[in-house]
Design a protein around this motif. Structure first.
Motif, PDB file in Angstrom:
ATOM      1  N   ALA A 108      16.431 -58.646 -70.312  1.00 12.17           N
ATOM      2  CA  ALA A 108      17.404 -59.729 -70.190  1.00 12.17           C
ATOM      3  C   ALA A 108      18.569 -59.310 -69.295  1.00 12.17           C
ATOM      4  O   ALA A 108      18.748 -58.133 -68.973  1.00 12.17           O
ATOM      5  N   VAL A 109      19.354 -60.298 -68.922  1.00 15.78           N
ATOM      6  CA  VAL A 109      20.560 -60.101 -68.123  1.00 15.78           C
ATOM      7  C   VAL A 109      21.652 -60.992 -68.697  1.00 15.78           C
ATOM      8  O   VAL A 109      21.388 -62.132 -69.095  1.00 15.78           O
ATOM      9  N   ILE A 110      22.866 -60.461 -68.757  1.00 19.59           N
ATOM     10  CA  ILE A 110      24.046 -61.272 -69.051  1.00 19.59           C
ATOM     11  C   ILE A 110      24.906 -61.295 -67.802  1.00 19.59           C
ATOM     12  O   ILE A 110      25.143 -60.251 -67.186  1.00 19.59           O
ATOM     13  N   ASN A 111      25.330 -62.482 -67.393  1.00 18.13           N
ATOM     14  CA  ASN A 111      26.242 -62.559 -66.248  1.00 18.13           C
ATOM     15  C   ASN A 111      27.411 -63.480 -66.557  1.00 18.13           C
ATOM     16  O   ASN A 111      27.272 -64.444 -67.308  1.00 18.13           O
ATOM     17  N   ARG A 112      28.533 -63.154 -65.972  1.00 17.70           N
ATOM     18  CA  ARG A 112      29.705 -64.023 -66.005  1.00 17.70           C
ATOM     19  C   ARG A 112      30.313 -64.084 -64.598  1.00 17.70           C
ATOM     20  O   ARG A 112      31.517 -63.887 -64.392  1.00 17.70           O
ATOM     21  N   LEU A 113      29.444 -64.342 -63.627  1.00 22.56           N
ATOM     22  CA  LEU A 113      29.845 -64.296 -62.225  1.00 22.56           C
ATOM     23  C   LEU A 113      30.916 -65.330 -61.888  1.00 22.56           C
ATOM     24  O   LEU A 113      31.874 -65.028 -61.177  1.00 22.56           O
ATOM     25  N   GLY A 114      30.746 -66.559 -62.344  1.00 18.25           N
ATOM     26  CA  GLY A 114      31.759 -67.565 -62.092  1.00 18.25           C
ATOM     27  C   GLY A 114      31.662 -68.222 -60.731  1.00 18.25           C
ATOM     28  O   GLY A 114      32.685 -68.420 -60.061  1.00 18.25           O
ATOM     29  N   PHE A 115      30.441 -68.590 -60.309  1.00 17.71           N
ATOM     30  CA  PHE A 115      30.246 -69.298 -59.035  1.00 17.71           C
ATOM     31  C   PHE A 115      30.866 -68.540 -57.858  1.00 17.71           C
ATOM     32  O   PHE A 115      31.503 -69.139 -56.978  1.00 17.71           O
TER      33      PHE A 115
END
Length: 363
Positions: A108-115
């Motif tokens: 899995a991957v968690i991201n919070r890149l934010g566009f």
């Protein structure tokens, strides 16, 4: 290529933080480091969806090629289509780093890149340069974090890329832009769809060709939320849905340390939840509206299961982080083998064949 990637390349890439490794992957595709590996054409995999003819039902989801740098390289890997973005009108840097986290034990991957993206201008230039190359390339559009009028940002995306996009996706379901998911509420969604589809109709008339618009939704919706989205999608004659974006749920994860990171979870753990939501949306919108299934697709079996649950097409992204660039061609080849086993003339014949099962799965 899969075995080589797992043995050598992945170990090398995983020495870097996930965002740096992603940048290296984009660079590798730009330079031709990953050779073309299109599988043999199989007419049973050809699908006509929203007026577009797809060579096979497997696509690259938005998020991998945020700035339209490598759509053609992705198509050469065996994808039937590629979706670039999410693009916002103005460039934005996104959330502070680190903002991508691998959960290797969970795939899995968690991201919070934010566009994070370079904005409309940079992507427009790149898409213009490859406009004569053909292939289905969708454009995923969003709103700037500090936008004073988010609906206007989506309309701007339609107007800017109408001559270049095979289709559009309105992304209102990222959990990493504060308040964005509020656009899924019924009144807000109605206003958004009215504006976006009016702009689409104007541009489509100018171009003399259809411009399908899909809506990408979250997997964390309530039953009432799904009711509202289905009702508005049908009322506005939306071209289709993409189910689904990342989840805020952390249920059942092995890596409890990384699970504490904020952001959207994708990859294998999302498969069951996203597929159950897909089936629920299929049951609500009926048999005619196209649906693209996303979330946890890692094999031909999981891709076909999305189709059995009601999808016309499927997309992947996070599982390629673990499986490497040979994954799309392998999935497409294996889909042909599964159709041999099933003895069907078209993969379309298997759509909805396990809808009842997935409707019974708890979300």
């Amino acid at each position: 290529m899969i075995d080589v990637f797992k043995s050598f390349a992945r170990k090398g890439l995983f020495l870097f933080d996930p965002e740096t490794a992603h940048g290296l992957s984009i660079a590798g595709l730009k330079t031709g480091l990953f050779p073309a590996c299109r599988p043999a054409a199989d007419p049973r995999l050809v699908q006509t969806v929203a007026g577009l003819s797809f060579a096979n039902p497997l696509g690259m989801a938005a998020g991998f090629d945020k700035n339209a740098e490598v759509p053609d390289a992705l198509l050469r890997l065996g994808f039937g289509f590629a979706e670039i973005g999410t693009l916002t009108p103005r460039p934005q840097s996104g959330n502070p780093k680190p903002r991508i986290f691998r959960l290797e034990a969970d795939g899995a991957v968690i991201n919070r890149l934010g566009f994070n993206n370079e904005g409309h201008d940079a992507a427009f230039a790149r898409l213009t340069a490859r406009a004569q190359k053909g292939g289905i390339v969708g454009v995923n559009i969003g709103a700037n974090k500090d936008s004073e009028d988010r609906v206007a940002d989506y309309v701007a995306g339609i107007r800017r890329f109408a001559s270049l996009a095979s289709y559009f996706t309105a992304n209102i379901s990222s959990p990493n832009t504060p308040g964005l998911r509020d656009l899924q509420a019924r009144d807000s969604l109605s206003a958004l769809l009215s504006a976006v589809l009016a702009a689409r109709d104007t541009e489509s008339q100018k171009l003399g060709r259809p411009l399908p618009v899909f809506l990408k939704i979250a997997p964390d919706l309530t039953e009432e939320g799904m009711d509202d989205i289905a009702a508005e999608a049908l009322a506005h004659n939306l071209d289709g849905l993409i189910v689904s974006n990342t989840t805020l749920s952390r249920e059942g994860l092995k890596d409890q340390h990384q699970a504490g990171e904020a952001g959207g979870l994708s990859g294998r753990p999302l498969f069951e939840k996203s597929t159950a939501v897909l089936a629920r949306m299929r049951s609500r919108v009926g048999p005619d509206m196209p649906i693209i299934g996303v979330g946890g697709v890692s094999s031909a079996e999981t891709a076909l299961e999305k189709i059995r649950a009601g999808a016309d097409l499927v997309q992947l992204y996070s599982c390629m982080v673990y499986e490497g660039p040979g994954l799309p061609a392998r999935i497409v080849r294996d889909l042909s083998k599964l159709l041999d086993r099933e003895g069907v003339a078209s993969i379309r014949d298997l759509r909805d064949s396990r809808l009842d099962h997935w409707l019974s799965v708890k979300v």
